[in-house]
Design a protein around this motif. Structure first.
Motif, PDB file in Angstrom:
ATOM      1  N   LEU A 110      20.462 -29.131   9.489  1.00 38.46           N
ATOM      2  CA  LEU A 110      21.537 -28.134   9.586  1.00 38.46           C
ATOM      3  C   LEU A 110      21.375 -27.408  10.920  1.00 38.46           C
ATOM      4  O   LEU A 110      20.260 -27.014  11.276  1.00 38.46           O
ATOM      5  CB  LEU A 110      21.430 -27.123   8.438  1.00 38.46           C
ATOM      6  CG  LEU A 110      21.454 -27.673   7.015  1.00 38.46           C
ATOM      7  CD1 LEU A 110      21.226 -26.535   6.009  1.00 38.46           C
ATOM      8  CD2 LEU A 110      22.775 -28.383   6.726  1.00 38.46           C
ATOM      9  N   LYS A 111      22.483 -27.235  11.646  1.00 36.68           N
ATOM     10  CA  LYS A 111      22.387 -26.534  12.937  1.00 36.68           C
ATOM     11  C   LYS A 111      23.078 -25.171  12.893  1.00 36.68           C
ATOM     12  O   LYS A 111      22.521 -24.167  13.292  1.00 36.68           O
ATOM     13  CB  LYS A 111      23.003 -27.400  14.035  1.00 36.68           C
ATOM     14  CG  LYS A 111      22.149 -28.636  14.325  1.00 36.68           C
ATOM     15  CD  LYS A 111      22.405 -29.178  15.728  1.00 36.68           C
ATOM     16  CE  LYS A 111      21.453 -30.299  16.075  1.00 36.68           C
ATOM     17  NZ  LYS A 111      21.723 -31.532  15.289  1.00 36.68           N
ATOM     18  N   GLU A 112      24.286 -25.161  12.392  1.00 29.23           N
ATOM     19  CA  GLU A 112      25.068 -23.922  12.344  1.00 29.23           C
ATOM     20  C   GLU A 112      25.616 -23.737  10.925  1.00 29.23           C
ATOM     21  O   GLU A 112      25.692 -24.716  10.162  1.00 29.23           O
ATOM     22  CB  GLU A 112      26.223 -24.001  13.345  1.00 29.23           C
ATOM     23  CG  GLU A 112      25.786 -24.062  14.813  1.00 29.23           C
ATOM     24  CD  GLU A 112      25.030 -22.812  15.285  1.00 29.23           C
ATOM     25  OE1 GLU A 112      25.269 -21.709  14.740  1.00 29.23           O
ATOM     26  OE2 GLU A 112      24.192 -22.963  16.193  1.00 29.23           O
ATOM     27  N   PRO A 113      26.019 -22.501  10.575  1.00 34.76           N
ATOM     28  CA  PRO A 113      26.516 -22.247   9.211  1.00 34.76           C
ATOM     29  C   PRO A 113      27.621 -23.211   8.749  1.00 34.76           C
ATOM     30  O   PRO A 113      27.676 -23.537   7.567  1.00 34.76           O
ATOM     31  CB  PRO A 113      27.040 -20.812   9.289  1.00 34.76           C
ATOM     32  CG  PRO A 113      26.182 -20.165  10.329  1.00 34.76           C
ATOM     33  CD  PRO A 113      25.893 -21.240  11.339  1.00 34.76           C
ATOM     34  N   GLU A 114      28.456 -23.701   9.673  1.00 30.11           N
ATOM     35  CA  GLU A 114      29.516 -24.652   9.281  1.00 30.11           C
ATOM     36  C   GLU A 114      28.918 -25.882   8.602  1.00 30.11           C
ATOM     37  O   GLU A 114      29.569 -26.526   7.770  1.00 30.11           O
ATOM     38  CB  GLU A 114      30.317 -25.159  10.497  1.00 30.11           C
ATOM     39  CG  GLU A 114      31.019 -24.093  11.300  1.00 30.11           C
ATOM     40  CD  GLU A 114      30.073 -23.425  12.295  1.00 30.11           C
ATOM     41  OE1 GLU A 114      29.600 -22.311  11.977  1.00 30.11           O
ATOM     42  OE2 GLU A 114      29.802 -24.011  13.365  1.00 30.11           O
ATOM     43  N   ASP A 115      27.688 -26.220   8.971  1.00 28.88           N
ATOM     44  CA  ASP A 115      27.063 -27.429   8.406  1.00 28.88           C
ATOM     45  C   ASP A 115      26.836 -27.319   6.893  1.00 28.88           C
ATOM     46  O   ASP A 115      26.625 -28.323   6.229  1.00 28.88           O
ATOM     47  CB  ASP A 115      25.722 -27.715   9.111  1.00 28.88           C
ATOM     48  CG  ASP A 115      25.928 -28.078  10.576  1.00 28.88           C
ATOM     49  OD1 ASP A 115      27.067 -28.446  10.930  1.00 28.88           O
ATOM     50  OD2 ASP A 115      24.962 -27.971  11.355  1.00 28.88           O
ATOM     51  N   LEU A 116      26.879 -26.077   6.381  1.00 26.84           N
ATOM     52  CA  LEU A 116      26.709 -25.912   4.925  1.00 26.84           C
ATOM     53  C   LEU A 116      27.821 -26.629   4.167  1.00 26.84           C
ATOM     54  O   LEU A 116      27.637 -27.043   3.025  1.00 26.84           O
ATOM     55  CB  LEU A 116      26.698 -24.424   4.542  1.00 26.84           C
ATOM     56  CG  LEU A 116      25.505 -23.599   5.032  1.00 26.84           C
ATOM     57  CD1 LEU A 116      25.635 -22.156   4.556  1.00 26.84           C
ATOM     58  CD2 LEU A 116      24.194 -24.202   4.549  1.00 26.84           C
ATOM     59  N   LEU A 117      28.974 -26.768   4.839  1.00 30.30           N
ATOM     60  CA  LEU A 117      30.100 -27.445   4.200  1.00 30.30           C
ATOM     61  C   LEU A 117      29.822 -28.929   3.976  1.00 30.30           C
ATOM     62  O   LEU A 117      30.457 -29.574   3.138  1.00 30.30           O
ATOM     63  CB  LEU A 117      31.373 -27.286   5.047  1.00 30.30           C
ATOM     64  CG  LEU A 117      31.871 -25.844   5.210  1.00 30.30           C
ATOM     65  CD1 LEU A 117      32.978 -25.766   6.242  1.00 30.30           C
ATOM     66  CD2 LEU A 117      32.340 -25.291   3.858  1.00 30.30           C
ATOM     67  N   LEU A 118      28.858 -29.456   4.721  1.00 30.72           N
ATOM     68  CA  LEU A 118      28.522 -30.878   4.573  1.00 30.72           C
ATOM     69  C   LEU A 118      27.646 -31.127   3.350  1.00 30.72           C
ATOM     70  O   LEU A 118      27.472 -32.266   2.917  1.00 30.72           O
ATOM     71  CB  LEU A 118      27.777 -31.383   5.818  1.00 30.72           C
ATOM     72  CG  LEU A 118      28.531 -31.249   7.147  1.00 30.72           C
ATOM     73  CD1 LEU A 118      27.624 -31.604   8.314  1.00 30.72           C
ATOM     74  CD2 LEU A 118      29.782 -32.123   7.141  1.00 30.72           C
ATOM     75  N   LEU A 119      27.075 -30.028   2.808  1.00 23.44           N
ATOM     76  CA  LEU A 119      26.188 -30.197   1.650  1.00 23.44           C
ATOM     77  C   LEU A 119      27.004 -30.336   0.375  1.00 23.44           C
ATOM     78  O   LEU A 119      28.079 -29.765   0.245  1.00 23.44           O
ATOM     79  CB  LEU A 119      25.258 -28.987   1.508  1.00 23.44           C
ATOM     80  CG  LEU A 119      24.269 -28.753   2.641  1.00 23.44           C
ATOM     81  CD1 LEU A 119      23.500 -27.459   2.382  1.00 23.44           C
ATOM     82  CD2 LEU A 119      23.319 -29.934   2.775  1.00 23.44           C
ATOM     83  N   GLN A 120      26.438 -31.070  -0.538  1.00 21.91           N
ATOM     84  CA  GLN A 120      27.019 -31.188  -1.877  1.00 21.91           C
ATOM     85  C   GLN A 120      26.970 -29.783  -2.496  1.00 21.91           C
ATOM     86  O   GLN A 120      25.886 -29.231  -2.669  1.00 21.91           O
ATOM     87  CB  GLN A 120      26.104 -32.141  -2.672  1.00 21.91           C
ATOM     88  CG  GLN A 120      26.775 -33.058  -3.627  1.00 21.91           C
ATOM     89  CD  GLN A 120      27.681 -34.049  -2.925  1.00 21.91           C
ATOM     90  OE1 GLN A 120      27.315 -34.601  -1.911  1.00 21.91           O
ATOM     91  NE2 GLN A 120      28.856 -34.251  -3.484  1.00 21.91           N
ATOM     92  N   SER A 121      28.128 -29.174  -2.780  1.00 20.87           N
ATOM     93  CA  SER A 121      28.086 -27.793  -3.273  1.00 20.87           C
ATOM     94  C   SER A 121      27.719 -27.748  -4.754  1.00 20.87           C
ATOM     95  O   SER A 121      26.996 -26.872  -5.205  1.00 20.87           O
ATOM     96  CB  SER A 121      29.408 -27.080  -3.031  1.00 20.87           C
ATOM     97  OG  SER A 121      30.443 -27.759  -3.692  1.00 20.87           O
ATOM     98  N   LYS A 122      28.221 -28.702  -5.511  1.00 15.21           N
ATOM     99  CA  LYS A 122      27.838 -28.766  -6.930  1.00 15.21           C
ATOM    100  C   LYS A 122      26.989 -30.028  -7.141  1.00 15.21           C
ATOM    101  O   LYS A 122      27.510 -31.125  -7.244  1.00 15.21           O
ATOM    102  CB  LYS A 122      29.087 -28.841  -7.830  1.00 15.21           C
ATOM    103  CG  LYS A 122      29.705 -27.482  -8.129  1.00 15.21           C
ATOM    104  CD  LYS A 122      29.099 -26.863  -9.399  1.00 15.21           C
ATOM    105  CE  LYS A 122      29.456 -25.396  -9.571  1.00 15.21           C
ATOM    106  NZ  LYS A 122      28.766 -24.483  -8.648  1.00 15.21           N
TER     107      LYS A 122
END
Ligand SMILES: Cc1c2[nH]c(c1CCC(=O)O)Cc1[nH]c(c(CCC(=O)O)c1C)Cc1[nH]c(c(CCC(=O)O)c1C)Cc1[nH]c(c(C)c1CCC(=O)O)C2
Length: 365
Positions: A110-122
């Protein structure tokens, strides 16, 4: 699954570890070692040879065999399931590889907060980490009640640090940059990890784990202020949520928190709903007892490098450690994991010294 369901487990024959977790009397001080299943054992190196590390983690039969290996050699009082803390980032969709000579590596951290969107949220924890649960159930059967089986997880901050650093780091500066520059995104990630961890630990208990250890291996790079904000609340949340859920089904499993190099947090950790606080070797046993005021059991904390000493010296060091901690509410261990170049014979000497000296001290009472 026939004959291997999480039911009808063999009766436990040695409960010294579980009793010590709860501060109850034991015939000897129980002992186990972090990384007791590891490369210091020739049979471990042989089993692991030429096989991918995480492929091994995904094989319940391999995990079971590696968990049992150290118990065939030494009379440890607990087993810890062979697995890794990084199976959680994998379950969230991140690629993690074990690179020889380098350790765990994330090709795309992960580099920047936007990368959190790439994670499986559920994350469907029960499905994604099913292989760990299967390994636990199988191992619990194969242990034949010899000793209890410990399950474990990485703590949120430690996992976050790996996911951002992408591997080993001495400063954790990339991960700490998030704490100072993106505190909200940091909390978002820590919360996401906490929810997964709670479900993961409950799944481990359902599968047969008899105790749980939470590894906050990267506590040392935080100061007391950052620890209070980014680690402690999540460690507390994990213990409280796991315990509340277990209580509903009439279960109670002791929990251990190990915050490596987090000596500044000892008082807080002793009031965080964990039965046991694990210690590294930078803390003096007597001062740890004073600072935790008898509220918790303690686990640790011989410097792993003391295993390079001759056996007689190991015995003396163990004796002093036991006198410092006392024999009640105490689980002997190292202050961190064993290293690959350590002599299995000296590990045996460590275990024997704990049992012999503690029996002697208990008989003097
Ligand atoms: C930070 C951390 C990791 N993994 C773990 C932690 C927390 C504990 C700690 O602070 O050390 C937890 C872990 N990893 C492993 C266990 C198994 C149970 C046991 O303690 O015996 C446990 C409890 C197996 C393993 N996990 C790993 C090994 C060695 C590699 C191998 O077997 O090929 C083992 C036995 C690999 C691993 N996995 C990780 C590292 C840093 C490494 C070492 C890399 C190296 O030395 O090359 C991440």
């Amino acid at each position: 699954n026939a004959g291997c369901g999480p039911k009808d487990f063999p009766e436990l024959k040695n409960d010294a570890f579980l009793l010590a977790c709860r501060g109850q009397e034991t015939p000897h001080v129980p002992v186990w070692c972090m990384r007791q299943a590891g490369r210091y054992l020739p049979e471990f190196r042989e089993s692991r040879a030429g096989k991918d590390f995480f492929a091994t983690c995904r094989s319940p039969a391999a995990c079971c065999e590696l968990t049992l290996q150290p118990l065939r050699r030494f009379p440890f009082d607990a087993a810890i399931i062979f697995s890794d803390i990084l199976v959680i980032p994998q379950a969230m969709g991140m690629d993690v590889q074990m690179v020889a000579g380098k350790g765990p590596t994330f090709p795309e951290p992960l580099k920047e907060p936007e990368d959190l969107l790439l994670l499986q949220s559920k994350v469907d924890v029960i499905k994604e980490l099913d292989y760990v649960f299967k390994a636990i159930t199988l191992t619990r059967h194969k242990l034949e009640g010899k000793v209890p089986l410990i399950g474990f997880t990485g703590a949120p901050w430690t996992l976050m640090a790996y996911m951002i650093e992408g591997g080993a780091s001495t400063t954790q500066s990339k991960a700490k940059r998030w704490l100072y520059r993106h505190p909200e995104a940091s909390h978002q990630l820590l919360k996401m990890l906490t929810d997964i961890i709670v479900e993961y630990l409950l799944g481990q208990v359902a599968a047969g784990a008899q105790a749980l250890q939470v590894f906050e291996s990267h506590a040392g790079c935080l100061g007391p202020v950052e620890f209070q904000e980014f680690s402690l609340p999540y460690l507390r949340d994990i213990a409280r949520k796991v315990k509340d859920q277990l209580k509903e089904s009439g279960q109670d499993v002791p929990m251990i928190v190990f915050a490596k190099d987090g000596h500044y947090s000892l008082e807080d950790l002793s009031q965080s709903h964990y039965e046991v606080v694990g210690l590294d070797w930078t803390i003096d046993p007597r001062s740890a007892r004073e600072r935790t005021g008898g509220k918790v059991s303690l686990q640790g904390n011989m410097d792993p490098c003391a295993l390079y000493a001759p056996k007689e010296r190991i015995s003396e060091i163990v004796k002093k450690m036991l006198e410092g901690f006392g024999t009640r509410g105490y689980i002997a261990n190292l202050g961190h994991g064993l290293y690959p170049d350590m002599d299995p014979e000296n590990v045996g000497a460590f275990v024997e010294a704990v049992h012999t000296h503690s029996r002697h001290l208990l008989n003097l009472k």
